[in-house]
Design a protein around this motif. Structure first.
Motif, PDB file in Angstrom:
ATOM      1  N   ILE A 121       1.034  -0.995  -0.024  1.00  0.00           N
ATOM      2  CA  ILE A 121       0.028  -0.023  -0.086  1.00  0.00           C
ATOM      3  C   ILE A 121       0.861   1.295   0.020  1.00  0.00           C
ATOM      4  N   ASN A 122       0.763   1.956  -1.198  1.00  0.00           N
ATOM      5  CA  ASN A 122       1.557   3.271  -1.120  1.00  0.00           C
ATOM      6  C   ASN A 122       0.744   4.528  -1.008  1.00  0.00           C
ATOM      7  N   ARG A 123       1.294   5.452  -0.312  1.00  0.00           N
ATOM      8  CA  ARG A 123       0.425   6.603   0.010  1.00  0.00           C
ATOM      9  C   ARG A 123       1.231   7.987  -0.609  1.00  0.00           C
ATOM     10  N   TYR A 124       0.761   8.542  -1.673  1.00  0.00           N
ATOM     11  CA  TYR A 124       1.640   9.816  -2.106  1.00  0.00           C
ATOM     12  C   TYR A 124       0.986  10.935  -1.582  1.00  0.00           C
ATOM     13  N   GLU A 125       1.864  11.964  -1.181  1.00  0.00           N
ATOM     14  CA  GLU A 125       1.258  13.489  -0.975  1.00  0.00           C
ATOM     15  C   GLU A 125       2.067  13.992  -2.067  1.00  0.00           C
ATOM     16  N   ARG A 129       7.142  10.713  -5.613  1.00  0.00           N
ATOM     17  CA  ARG A 129       7.257  10.217  -6.817  1.00  0.00           C
ATOM     18  C   ARG A 129       7.998   8.798  -6.422  1.00  0.00           C
ATOM     19  N   LEU A 130       7.565   8.083  -7.631  1.00  0.00           N
ATOM     20  CA  LEU A 130       8.402   6.706  -7.540  1.00  0.00           C
ATOM     21  C   LEU A 130       9.143   6.652  -9.062  1.00  0.00           C
ATOM     22  N   SER A 131      10.585   6.547  -8.844  1.00  0.00           N
ATOM     23  CA  SER A 131      11.318   6.306 -10.084  1.00  0.00           C
ATOM     24  C   SER A 131      11.213   5.284 -10.747  1.00  0.00           C
ATOM     25  N   LEU A 132      11.324   5.170 -12.058  1.00  0.00           N
ATOM     26  CA  LEU A 132      11.446   3.908 -12.871  1.00  0.00           C
ATOM     27  C   LEU A 132      12.136   2.888 -12.200  1.00  0.00           C
ATOM     28  N   HIS A 133      11.280   1.772 -12.093  1.00  0.00           N
ATOM     29  CA  HIS A 133      11.726   0.495 -11.576  1.00  0.00           C
ATOM     30  C   HIS A 133      11.126  -0.620 -12.244  1.00  0.00           C
ATOM     31  N   GLN A 134      11.780  -1.910 -12.013  1.00  0.00           N
ATOM     32  CA  GLN A 134      11.120  -3.251 -12.316  1.00  0.00           C
ATOM     33  C   GLN A 134      10.746  -3.667 -11.265  1.00  0.00           C
ATOM     34  N   ASP A 135       9.515  -4.519 -10.994  1.00  0.00           N
ATOM     35  CA  ASP A 135       8.971  -5.233  -9.898  1.00  0.00           C
ATOM     36  C   ASP A 135       9.686  -6.826 -10.138  1.00  0.00           C
ATOM     37  N   LYS A 136      10.728  -6.718  -9.396  1.00  0.00           N
ATOM     38  CA  LYS A 136      11.297  -8.352  -9.670  1.00  0.00           C
ATOM     39  C   LYS A 136      11.927  -8.842  -8.226  1.00  0.00           C
ATOM     40  N   PRO A 144       0.516 -12.078 -12.418  1.00  0.00           N
ATOM     41  CA  PRO A 144       0.565 -10.622 -12.889  1.00  0.00           C
ATOM     42  C   PRO A 144       0.466 -10.036 -11.599  1.00  0.00           C
ATOM     43  N   ILE A 145       0.668  -8.687 -11.804  1.00  0.00           N
ATOM     44  CA  ILE A 145       0.605  -7.588 -10.768  1.00  0.00           C
ATOM     45  C   ILE A 145      -0.749  -6.763 -10.819  1.00  0.00           C
ATOM     46  N   VAL A 146      -1.474  -6.543  -9.820  1.00  0.00           N
ATOM     47  CA  VAL A 146      -2.774  -5.947  -9.996  1.00  0.00           C
ATOM     48  C   VAL A 146      -2.571  -4.583  -9.196  1.00  0.00           C
ATOM     49  N   SER A 147      -2.739  -3.228  -9.866  1.00  0.00           N
ATOM     50  CA  SER A 147      -2.465  -2.266  -9.226  1.00  0.00           C
ATOM     51  C   SER A 147      -3.812  -1.260  -9.135  1.00  0.00           C
ATOM     52  N   VAL A 148      -4.156  -0.816  -8.082  1.00  0.00           N
ATOM     53  CA  VAL A 148      -5.329  -0.189  -7.724  1.00  0.00           C
ATOM     54  C   VAL A 148      -5.172   1.242  -7.441  1.00  0.00           C
ATOM     55  N   VAL A 155       0.162  10.541 -12.898  1.00  0.00           N
ATOM     56  CA  VAL A 155       0.926  10.005 -14.138  1.00  0.00           C
ATOM     57  C   VAL A 155       1.562   8.899 -13.816  1.00  0.00           C
ATOM     58  N   PHE A 156       1.235   7.863 -14.691  1.00  0.00           N
ATOM     59  CA  PHE A 156       1.918   6.566 -14.272  1.00  0.00           C
ATOM     60  C   PHE A 156       2.876   6.579 -15.671  1.00  0.00           C
ATOM     61  N   LEU A 157       4.130   5.912 -15.461  1.00  0.00           N
ATOM     62  CA  LEU A 157       5.096   5.887 -16.420  1.00  0.00           C
ATOM     63  C   LEU A 157       5.080   4.341 -16.685  1.00  0.00           C
ATOM     64  N   TYR A 205      -4.106  13.021  -0.906  1.00  0.00           N
ATOM     65  CA  TYR A 205      -3.406  11.799  -1.117  1.00  0.00           C
ATOM     66  C   TYR A 205      -3.946  11.018  -2.324  1.00  0.00           C
ATOM     67  N   ARG A 206      -2.983  10.410  -2.896  1.00  0.00           N
ATOM     68  CA  ARG A 206      -3.024   9.286  -3.624  1.00  0.00           C
ATOM     69  C   ARG A 206      -2.557   8.039  -3.044  1.00  0.00           C
ATOM     70  N   VAL A 207      -3.486   6.794  -2.823  1.00  0.00           N
ATOM     71  CA  VAL A 207      -3.123   5.640  -2.517  1.00  0.00           C
ATOM     72  C   VAL A 207      -3.326   4.738  -3.512  1.00  0.00           C
ATOM     73  N   ASN A 208      -2.157   3.948  -3.677  1.00  0.00           N
ATOM     74  CA  ASN A 208      -2.138   2.764  -4.559  1.00  0.00           C
ATOM     75  C   ASN A 208      -1.994   1.400  -3.923  1.00  0.00           C
ATOM     76  N   LEU A 209      -2.930   0.671  -4.380  1.00  0.00           N
ATOM     77  CA  LEU A 209      -2.377  -0.885  -3.682  1.00  0.00           C
ATOM     78  C   LEU A 209      -1.901  -1.872  -4.864  1.00  0.00           C
ATOM     79  N   THR A 210      -0.837  -2.307  -4.615  1.00  0.00           N
ATOM     80  CA  THR A 210      -0.348  -3.284  -5.671  1.00  0.00           C
ATOM     81  C   THR A 210      -0.194  -4.621  -4.967  1.00  0.00           C
ATOM     82  N   PHE A 211      -1.040  -5.558  -5.631  1.00  0.00           N
ATOM     83  CA  PHE A 211      -1.193  -7.096  -5.275  1.00  0.00           C
ATOM     84  C   PHE A 211      -0.017  -7.848  -6.002  1.00  0.00           C
ATOM     85  N   ARG A 212       0.617  -8.694  -5.472  1.00  0.00           N
ATOM     86  CA  ARG A 212       1.684  -9.643  -6.156  1.00  0.00           C
ATOM     87  C   ARG A 212       1.551 -10.953  -5.403  1.00  0.00           C
ATOM     88  N   LYS A 213       1.797 -11.978  -5.989  1.00  0.00           N
ATOM     89  CA  LYS A 213       2.279 -13.229  -5.568  1.00  0.00           C
ATOM     90  C   LYS A 213       3.606 -13.089  -5.651  1.00  0.00           C
TER      91      LYS A 213
HETATM   92  C1  MD6 Z   1       1.840   3.236  -8.159  1.00  0.00           C
HETATM   93  N1  MD6 Z   1       3.113   1.221  -8.706  1.00  0.00           N
HETATM   94  O1  MD6 Z   1       1.225   3.126  -9.002  1.00  0.00           O
HETATM   95  C2  MD6 Z   1       3.332   2.408  -7.987  1.00  0.00           C
HETATM   96  N2  MD6 Z   1       4.123  -1.902  -9.853  1.00  0.00           N
HETATM   97  O2  MD6 Z   1       1.676   3.841  -7.062  1.00  0.00           O
HETATM   98  C3  MD6 Z   1       3.871   0.272  -9.085  1.00  0.00           C
HETATM   99  O3  MD6 Z   1       4.932   0.173  -8.820  1.00  0.00           O
HETATM  100  C4  MD6 Z   1       3.380  -0.874  -9.753  1.00  0.00           C
HETATM  101  O4  MD6 Z   1       1.374   0.162 -10.338  1.00  0.00           O
HETATM  102  C5  MD6 Z   1       3.830  -2.729 -10.638  1.00  0.00           C
HETATM  103  C6  MD6 Z   1       2.737  -3.069 -11.417  1.00  0.00           C
HETATM  104  C7  MD6 Z   1       1.691  -1.853 -11.177  1.00  0.00           C
HETATM  105  C8  MD6 Z   1       2.189  -0.665 -10.332  1.00  0.00           C
END
Ligand code: MD6
Ligand code: FE
Length: 215
Positions: A121-125, A129-136, A144-148, A155-157, A205-213
């Motif tokens: 669970i990510n909370r943005y004020e 920001r979140l810099s470019l990355h891979q989820d590994k 898959p990854i599910v992101s809410v 703006v998602f890059l 705020y923005r809140v983002n949920l990312t679900f992973r296995k």
């Molecule tokens: C975010 N999300 O949207 C950060 N990772 O706040 C991620 O880093 C992310 O949205 C993998 C897949 C979807 C995502």
């Protein structure tokens, strides 16, 4: 893109971002209130905190987790752990409303039987920001990854499989869900600095949920 044929006022369409990656516009709107209540339940046991990167920087995004495994960063590296390092206790259980939404979104994107064991669970004020990355850090890249996205828009890059591949800019609003897996699973991605604003459901705020296995 599939137009909304159902005549309700909730945005409801899909945008392919490339093979294995799709935005389900408005998919989480019907359960957004329940999701936010469940976030409050999780954060009362495992509060948001600003983790430190292996490079020694404080992350601008505040994070917590629920589920059997939680993602954590500290100066020694990134990992998934059963325990919250702040409390020494297991992360809070994944709320049912989280699990159901994640499964439904994955299925809708063509990934049947998704059973996440981790929700970051990510909370943005404003400015975070979140810099470019891979989820590994996950063990199994077949899930898959599910992101809410909830609250303020961002703006998602969405880049390619190499860090210097040009990244698309994808606006994400309250209730949008991004699902990616298969050939897209390791694409670089990030989030531009959040713009200030007030969202009626959660304020500044923005809140983002990312679900992973993860395990
Ligand atoms: C975010 N999300 O949207 C950060 N990772 O706040 C991620 O880093 C992310 O949205 C993998 C897949 C979807 C995502
Ligand atoms: Fe990510």
């Amino acid at each position: 893109m599939t137009a909304d044929l159902f005549g309700d006022d909730v945005p409801n369409w899909r945008e392919e971002l490339g093979p294995g990656a799709v935005v389900l516009r408005g998919f989480a709107v019907p359960v957004a209130t329940a999701l936010l209540a469940a976030v409050n339940g999780v954060t009362s046991a495992a509060p948001f905190r600003h983790m430190i990167t292996p490079g020694g920087f404080r992350m601008s995004v505040a994070m917590t987790n629920c589920g059997a495994l939680g993602w954590a960063s500290d100066p020694t590296g990134y990992r998934y752990d059963r325990l919250d390092p702040e409390s020494g206790q297991p992360w809070p259980a994944m709320p049912d409303v989280f699990l159901r939404l994640a499964r439904d979104a994955a299925a809708s994107a063509g990934f049947a039987d998704f059973t996440p064991d981790a929700c970051l669970i990510n909370r943005y004020e404003p400015g975070a920001r979140l810099s470019l990355h891979q989820d590994k850090n996950e063990r199994d890249y077949t899930a898959p990854i599910v992101s809410v996205s909830l609250g303020l828009p961002a703006v998602f890059l969405f880049g390619g499989s190499r860090r210097d591949d040009k990244a698309a800019r994808v606006p994400l609003a309250h209730g949008d869900v991004v699902v990616w897996g298969g050939p897209a699973r390791l694409r670089y991605h990030g989030v531009l600095a959040l713009k200030a604003g007030i969202h009626p459901a959660i304020g500044e705020y923005r809140v983002n949920l990312t679900f992973r296995k993860a395990g």
